[in-house]
Design a protein around this motif. Structure first.
Motif, short mmCIF file in Angstrom:
data_model
loop_
_atom_site.label_atom_id
_atom_site.label_comp_id
_atom_site.label_asym_id
_atom_site.label_seq_id
_atom_site.Cartn_x
_atom_site.Cartn_y
_atom_site.Cartn_z
N PRO A 24 0.79 -1.23 0.00
CA PRO A 24 0.00 0.00 0.00
C PRO A 24 0.83 1.28 0.00
O PRO A 24 0.46 2.25 -0.67
N ASP A 25 1.96 1.29 0.71
CA ASP A 25 2.80 2.49 0.76
C ASP A 25 3.41 2.82 -0.60
O ASP A 25 3.83 3.95 -0.84
N GLU A 26 3.45 1.83 -1.48
CA GLU A 26 4.00 2.04 -2.82
C GLU A 26 2.91 2.05 -3.89
O GLU A 26 3.22 1.98 -5.09
N GLY A 27 1.65 2.09 -3.46
CA GLY A 27 0.54 2.15 -4.42
C GLY A 27 0.35 0.87 -5.20
O GLY A 27 0.03 0.89 -6.38
N ARG A 28 0.51 -0.27 -4.54
CA ARG A 28 0.29 -1.57 -5.18
C ARG A 28 -0.66 -2.38 -4.32
O ARG A 28 -0.36 -2.72 -3.17
N PHE A 29 -1.82 -2.68 -4.90
CA PHE A 29 -2.88 -3.44 -4.22
C PHE A 29 -3.23 -4.61 -5.13
O PHE A 29 -3.48 -4.42 -6.33
N VAL A 30 -3.24 -5.82 -4.57
CA VAL A 30 -3.42 -7.02 -5.39
C VAL A 30 -4.59 -7.85 -4.87
O VAL A 30 -4.73 -8.05 -3.66
N TRP A 31 -5.39 -8.35 -5.80
CA TRP A 31 -6.52 -9.22 -5.48
C TRP A 31 -6.41 -10.50 -6.29
O TRP A 31 -5.90 -10.50 -7.41
N ALA A 32 -6.91 -11.57 -5.71
CA ALA A 32 -7.18 -12.81 -6.45
C ALA A 32 -8.69 -12.86 -6.61
O ALA A 32 -9.44 -12.31 -5.80
N TYR A 33 -9.13 -13.50 -7.68
CA TYR A 33 -10.56 -13.75 -7.84
C TYR A 33 -10.73 -15.16 -8.38
O TYR A 33 -10.00 -15.60 -9.26
N THR A 34 -11.66 -15.86 -7.77
CA THR A 34 -11.98 -17.21 -8.21
C THR A 34 -13.30 -17.15 -8.96
O THR A 34 -14.26 -16.54 -8.47
N PRO A 116 -20.44 -10.85 -13.77
CA PRO A 116 -21.03 -9.77 -12.98
C PRO A 116 -19.97 -8.79 -12.48
O PRO A 116 -18.84 -9.18 -12.22
N ALA A 117 -20.35 -7.53 -12.39
CA ALA A 117 -19.44 -6.53 -11.82
C ALA A 117 -19.16 -6.93 -10.37
O ALA A 117 -20.07 -7.31 -9.64
N PHE A 118 -17.89 -6.88 -10.00
CA PHE A 118 -17.54 -7.20 -8.61
C PHE A 118 -16.54 -6.19 -8.08
O PHE A 118 -15.73 -5.62 -8.81
N SER A 119 -16.64 -5.97 -6.79
CA SER A 119 -15.88 -4.94 -6.11
C SER A 119 -14.55 -5.49 -5.62
O SER A 119 -14.48 -6.61 -5.10
N LEU A 120 -13.51 -4.69 -5.80
CA LEU A 120 -12.19 -4.99 -5.26
C LEU A 120 -11.94 -3.96 -4.16
O LEU A 120 -11.74 -2.78 -4.44
N ASP A 121 -12.01 -4.40 -2.92
CA ASP A 121 -11.85 -3.50 -1.78
C ASP A 121 -10.76 -4.04 -0.87
O ASP A 121 -10.75 -5.21 -0.53
N SER A 122 -9.85 -3.16 -0.49
CA SER A 122 -8.79 -3.53 0.44
C SER A 122 -9.12 -2.97 1.82
O SER A 122 -9.99 -2.11 1.94
N PRO A 123 -8.42 -3.42 2.85
CA PRO A 123 -8.64 -2.86 4.19
C PRO A 123 -8.33 -1.36 4.25
O PRO A 123 -8.83 -0.66 5.13
#
Length: 130
Positions: A24-34, A116-123
Motif C-alpha cells: 500500500p505504501d508504494e501504491g500496489r494493491f493485489v486481489w485474487a478472484y476465483t 457480474p461486476a464485482f468490487s475490489l476492496d482492500s482494508p
C-alpha cells in the motif's frame, strides 16, 4: 460472492484481497478472484475468449481481451462447471471489474456470458455510508 446467469451459463465470482502481495505504501494493491462457470443448460458450450473492463478508484479504465482463461478454452457439457483463480493488481485501494466470456455452443452459435461486476476492496479503502 457475485453471480450472473446468461443463456443458461452461470458465472460466480469470489474476490479476495492479497495483503501479502500488496504494498500500500508504494501504491500496489493485489486481489485474487476465483470464478466458477457452470453450464445450467442442455447444450455443450466452450469458453473461447474473455473481455474485462477494470476500473480503479481514480476512474482509470483498462480493458483486457484474449483467448480463453488461464491458458485454457474449457468445454462444458450440460451440468459441468469450470473453476479457476486469477489475479488483478491496482494502483488504488479499490476498484471494480466486469466483463464477459465469449461462448460457442455445440450448434455453432455464439453469445456473450456476463461476468457480474464485482468490487475490489482492500482494508485501506475508506468506507462512506450515505
Amino acid at each position: 460472492m457475485y453471480t450472473a446467469v446468461t443463456s443458461d451459463i452461470q458465472i460466480t465470482v469470489i474476490p479476495q484481497y492479497l495483503a501479502d502481495q500488496s504494498e500500500p505504501d508504494e501504491g500496489r494493491f493485489v486481489w485474487a478472484y476465483t470464478i466458477e462457470v457452470a453450464n445450467l443448460g442442455r447444450r455443450t458450450v466452450q469458453l473461447v475468449a474473455r473481455h474485462w473492463v477494470i476500473t480503479d478508484a481514480a476512474g482509470k479504465v483498462e480493458t483486457v481481451s484474449g483467448l480463453g482463461v488461464v491458458g485454457e478454452q474449457p468445454v462444458l457439457n450440460p451440468g459441468e462447471t469450470f473453476r479457476y483463480t486469477s489475479g488483478c493488481p491496482l494502483s488504488t485501494s479499490s476498484g471494480v471489474m466486469e466483463g464477459h466470456y465469449r461462448m460457442v455452443d455445440d450448434g455453432g452459435g455464439s453469445f456473450d456470458a456476463e461476468i457480474p461486476a464485482f468490487s475490489l476492496d482492500s482494508p485501506q479503502t475508506r468506507r462512506v455510508l450515505n
